[in-house]
Scaffold this active site. Structure first.
Site, PDB file in Angstrom:
ATOM      1  NE  ARG A  52      -0.271   1.641   3.527  1.00 32.23           N
ATOM      2  CZ  ARG A  52       0.896   2.283   3.625  1.00 32.23           C
ATOM      3  NH1 ARG A  52       2.018   1.726   3.893  1.00 32.23           N
ATOM      4  NH2 ARG A  52       0.677   3.583   3.469  1.00 32.23           N
ATOM      5  CB  ALA A  54       0.421   6.699  -3.693  1.00 31.87           C
ATOM      6  CD  GLN A 201      -3.502   2.783   6.596  1.00 29.57           C
ATOM      7  OE1 GLN A 201      -4.176   3.292   7.678  1.00 29.57           O
ATOM      8  NE2 GLN A 201      -4.080   2.762   5.438  1.00 29.57           N
ATOM      9  CG  ASP A 242      -3.076   7.893  -1.378  1.00 28.74           C
ATOM     10  OD1 ASP A 242      -2.894   8.582  -0.508  1.00 28.74           O
ATOM     11  OD2 ASP A 242      -2.567   6.802  -1.639  1.00 28.74           O
ATOM     12  CE  LYS A 253      -5.516   5.775   4.228  1.00 29.71           C
ATOM     13  NZ  LYS A 253      -6.320   5.010   3.445  1.00 29.71           N
TER      14      LYS A 253
HETATM   15  O1  MRU Z   1      -4.662   3.391   1.810  1.00 33.44           O
HETATM   16  P1  MRU Z   1      -3.096   3.596   1.766  1.00 33.44           P
HETATM   17  O2  MRU Z   1      -2.357   3.006   3.145  1.00 33.44           O
HETATM   18  O3  MRU Z   1      -2.472   3.046   0.548  1.00 33.44           O
HETATM   19  O4  MRU Z   1      -2.883   4.961   1.783  1.00 33.44           O
HETATM   20  C1  MRU Z   1      -1.602   5.575   1.807  1.00 33.44           C
HETATM   21  C2  MRU Z   1      -1.680   7.067   2.169  1.00 33.44           C
HETATM   22  O5  MRU Z   1      -2.783   7.740   2.093  1.00 33.44           O
HETATM   23  C3  MRU Z   1      -0.266   7.681   2.005  1.00 33.44           C
HETATM   24  O6  MRU Z   1      -0.257   8.805   2.978  1.00 33.44           O
HETATM   25  C4  MRU Z   1       0.014   8.291   0.567  1.00 33.44           C
HETATM   26  O7  MRU Z   1      -0.338   6.973  -0.188  1.00 33.44           O
HETATM   27  C5  MRU Z   1       1.348   8.649   0.496  1.00 33.44           C
HETATM   28  S1  MRU Z   1       2.420   7.191   0.477  1.00 33.44           S
HETATM   29  C6  MRU Z   1       4.243   7.836   0.082  1.00 33.44           C
END
Ligand code: MRU
Length: 363
Positions: A52, A54, A201, A242, A253
């Site tokens: 997970r 991005a 997370q 993302d 998030k």
């Molecule tokens: O649902 P996730 O855990 O994939 O969401 C991740 C996030 O929101 C991160 O803050 C975002 O992807 C940036 S990662 C470098």
């Protein structure tokens, strides 16, 4: 970054050609490496959030395409792989970027050459991500140093949300890269880690990463940030994203928007760290970014560790109550102090982004 003294990336191809990932659903209680052997395995790993974040999703999609080419490198095989991987998660635009990149690499090649080239391109995408995140770290470090200079000898308190660390990218991270570099340079820093309900997370991954690197940190519930900001206990916020629109609106998030509002109200700088692969040059208005809706069970249930080492999933709500689970929100550009990219820190605006990425003026 290192785990128990050994350097890892979040996804890699080993000396036998096997694609491996760290199963992020098991952290922080178990560190387990698993193999991705097929297109379907890669797609399921993204859907179930074994990988997970991005940039890590993008890298996994690239390897997913390569694995697909081993099984079927025909034009139909390319199309089917793009379609399968493209439907795994809707918000992180790095996924779409990686699929476009792989498609463009493969379409002019004869089918018999596609698998080899796909693995090489996936490895290049991973290497590029590491370099990019390193540069984000260098530019973000300058911002932390700037704040440290205003309070000599005192700790710089940084608040972050979700996990935008090395495990969310291929290495280094986006929001956490400047934090690792500041710590390595001997700056006194402390990180407030939002737990980031419902999947935690922050508590499960960011705290684990920071702890492994020796960075002082404290986990807080998602609702504590505003209070800490009012009391002067937060000097800056750095989060990941993302998808960021060409005008600087930021999807990240769920809960990021509320932190940005609280930071704005308390005149605390709020930065977003991102690689170019997270910019959606085709969208201006952040409100049209597709927002992933996930299972209600992620809200009504929690997993935790027993003293005997076993992990159990329990229900925290009364049976029968419904739950909504939007996974991301959009922070409007007016609340953002700057976008930390691999090319420098941009104003959160179309003009600001185009100063750093003029090649996208006519996209
Ligand atoms: O649902 P996730 O855990 O994939 O969401 C991740 C996030 O929101 C991160 O803050 C975002 O992807 C940036 S990662 C470098």
């Amino acid at each position: 970054m290192k785990v128990s003294g050994k350097h890892y990336r979040s996804i890699w191809q080993d000396e036998d050609g096997i694609v491996r990932i760290i199963d992020q659903t098991l952290l922080p209680h178990r560190f387990e490496i698993i193999e991705l052997a097929t297109l379907e395995g890669a797609a399921v790993a993204i859907e179930t959030m074994q990988v997970r974040g991005a940039p890590c999703i993008g890298a996994t999609a690239a390897y997913g395409m390569a694995l697909a080419m081993k099984a079927d490198s025909s034009n139909a095989g390319v199309d089917a792989a793009v379609a399968r991987l493209g439907q795994t998660r809707p918000t992180a635009v790095n996924l779409r970027w990686a699929l476009r990149e792989m498609e463009a690499t493969l379409c002019d090649l004869a089918p018999e050459h596609r698998a080899t080239r796909a693995f090489t391109r996936a490895a290049e995408i991973c290497d590029e991500d590491v370099e990019t995140c390193h540069s984000i770290g260098v530019y973000g470090l300058g911002l932390i140093q700037g704040i440290a200079a205003t309070k000599p000898g005192k700790v710089v308190n940084i608040l972050t949300h979700c996990n935008a660390g090395w495990i969310a990218t291929v290495d280094w991270g986006t929001a956490l890269a400047p934090i690792y570099m500041a710590h390595d340079k001997g700056l006194k820093i402390h990180v407030w880690v939002d737990e980031t309900r419902p999947r935690n997370q922050g508590a499960a991954l960011t705290a684990w990463e920071l702890g492994a690197h020796g960075v002082p940190h404290t986990i807080i519930v998602d609702n504590a940030g505003g209070h800490l900001m009012q009391r002067g206990e937060v000097d800056m916020c750095i989060v990941g994203t993302d998808r960021t629109t060409r005008s600087g609106d930021v999807a990240n998030k769920i809960g990021t928007y509320l932190k940005a509002l609280a930071a704005f109200d308390n005149s605390i700088p709020f930065y977003v760290a991102l690689p170019h692969t997270t910019i959606d040059w085709h969208i201006s208005d952040g409100t049209i970014i597709p927002i992933e809706e996930r299972e209600p069970e992620e809200v009504t249930h929690l997993s935790g560790l027993h003293a005997d080492g076993s992990v159990e999933r329990v229900q925290i709500s009364a049976p029968g109550s419904g739950a909504a689970n939007p996974a991301f929100d959009v922070t409007p550009r007016r609340l953002i102090s700057g976008l930390i990219t691999e090319r420098g820190v941009a104003a959160a605006s179309e003009a600001g982004l185009l100063m750093l990425y003029p090649e996208h003026a006519h996209d």
